[in-house]
Design a protein around this motif. Structure first.
Motif, PDB file in Angstrom:
ATOM      1  N   GLY A   1       3.194   4.891  -6.979  1.00 30.05           N
ATOM      2  CA  GLY A   1       2.150   4.547  -7.943  1.00 30.05           C
ATOM      3  C   GLY A   1       2.226   3.128  -8.462  1.00 30.05           C
TER       4      GLY A   1
ATOM      5  N   LEU B   1      -5.369  -7.648  -0.381  1.00 31.55           N
ATOM      6  CA  LEU B   1      -5.427  -6.356  -1.059  1.00 31.55           C
ATOM      7  C   LEU B   1      -6.862  -5.994  -1.400  1.00 31.55           C
TER       8      LEU B   1
ATOM      9  N   THR C   1       1.157  -0.383  -8.906  1.00 31.89           N
ATOM     10  CA  THR C   1      -0.086  -1.138  -8.722  1.00 31.89           C
ATOM     11  C   THR C   1      -0.024  -2.526  -9.357  1.00 31.89           C
ATOM     12  N   ARG C   2       1.099  -2.850  -9.972  1.00 36.11           N
ATOM     13  CA  ARG C   2       1.250  -4.156 -10.615  1.00 36.11           C
ATOM     14  C   ARG C   2       2.538  -4.805 -10.126  1.00 36.11           C
TER      15      ARG C   2
ATOM     16  N   ALA D   1       0.838  -1.201   0.000  1.00 38.82           N
ATOM     17  CA  ALA D   1       0.000   0.000   0.000  1.00 38.82           C
ATOM     18  C   ALA D   1       0.874   1.252   0.000  1.00 38.82           C
TER      19      ALA D   1
ATOM     20  N   GLU E   1       2.274   1.818  -3.425  1.00 37.96           N
ATOM     21  CA  GLU E   1       1.270   2.398  -4.329  1.00 37.96           C
ATOM     22  C   GLU E   1       1.142   3.897  -4.080  1.00 37.96           C
ATOM     23  N   ARG E   2       1.062   4.283  -2.810  1.00 40.97           N
ATOM     24  CA  ARG E   2       0.952   5.713  -2.482  1.00 40.97           C
ATOM     25  C   ARG E   2       2.208   6.475  -2.893  1.00 40.97           C
TER      26      ARG E   2
ATOM     27  N   GLY F   1      -7.043  -2.090  -1.762  1.00 40.60           N
ATOM     28  CA  GLY F   1      -5.936  -1.867  -2.686  1.00 40.60           C
ATOM     29  C   GLY F   1      -6.305  -2.309  -4.083  1.00 40.60           C
ATOM     30  N   THR F   2      -5.468  -1.973  -5.026  1.00 41.62           N
ATOM     31  CA  THR F   2      -5.734  -2.358  -6.400  1.00 41.62           C
ATOM     32  C   THR F   2      -4.832  -3.506  -6.803  1.00 41.62           C
ATOM     33  N   VAL F   3      -5.362  -4.381  -7.587  1.00 43.99           N
ATOM     34  CA  VAL F   3      -4.594  -5.528  -8.072  1.00 43.99           C
ATOM     35  C   VAL F   3      -4.895  -5.693  -9.542  1.00 43.99           C
ATOM     36  N   GLN F   4      -3.867  -5.858 -10.323  1.00 45.21           N
ATOM     37  CA  GLN F   4      -4.021  -6.127 -11.742  1.00 45.21           C
ATOM     38  C   GLN F   4      -3.574  -7.556 -11.973  1.00 45.21           C
TER      39      GLN F   4
END
Length: 60
Positions: free
Chosen positions: A27, A48, A29-30, A20, A23-24, A53-56
């Motif tokens: 950036g 996540l 996210t992958r 996290a 990401e902050r 959180g974002t997950v790709q």
């Protein structure tokens, strides 16, 4: 090394917090995970999603 986005070290909660932060901060996210480790990362992905959180994910 512990703040590096290239290494996951610690408990699940510590790793999720670090992800996290990455990401902050940057950036990111992958993440690339080697196939033999996909099963081990399943709970992180679930964590996540729970934490917002974002997950790709992509298929092979």
């Amino acid at each position: 090394m512990l703040s590096s986005p290239y290494v996951w070290v610690g408990t699940e909660g510590e790793i999720l917090a670090a992800m996290a932060d990455h990401e902050r901060r940057w950036g990111i996210t992958r993440h690339v995970v080697r196939e033999p480790d996909l099963d081990a990362t399943e709970s992180l992905v679930t964590g996540l999603h729970r934490g917002g959180g974002t997950v790709q994910q992509s298929a092979h």
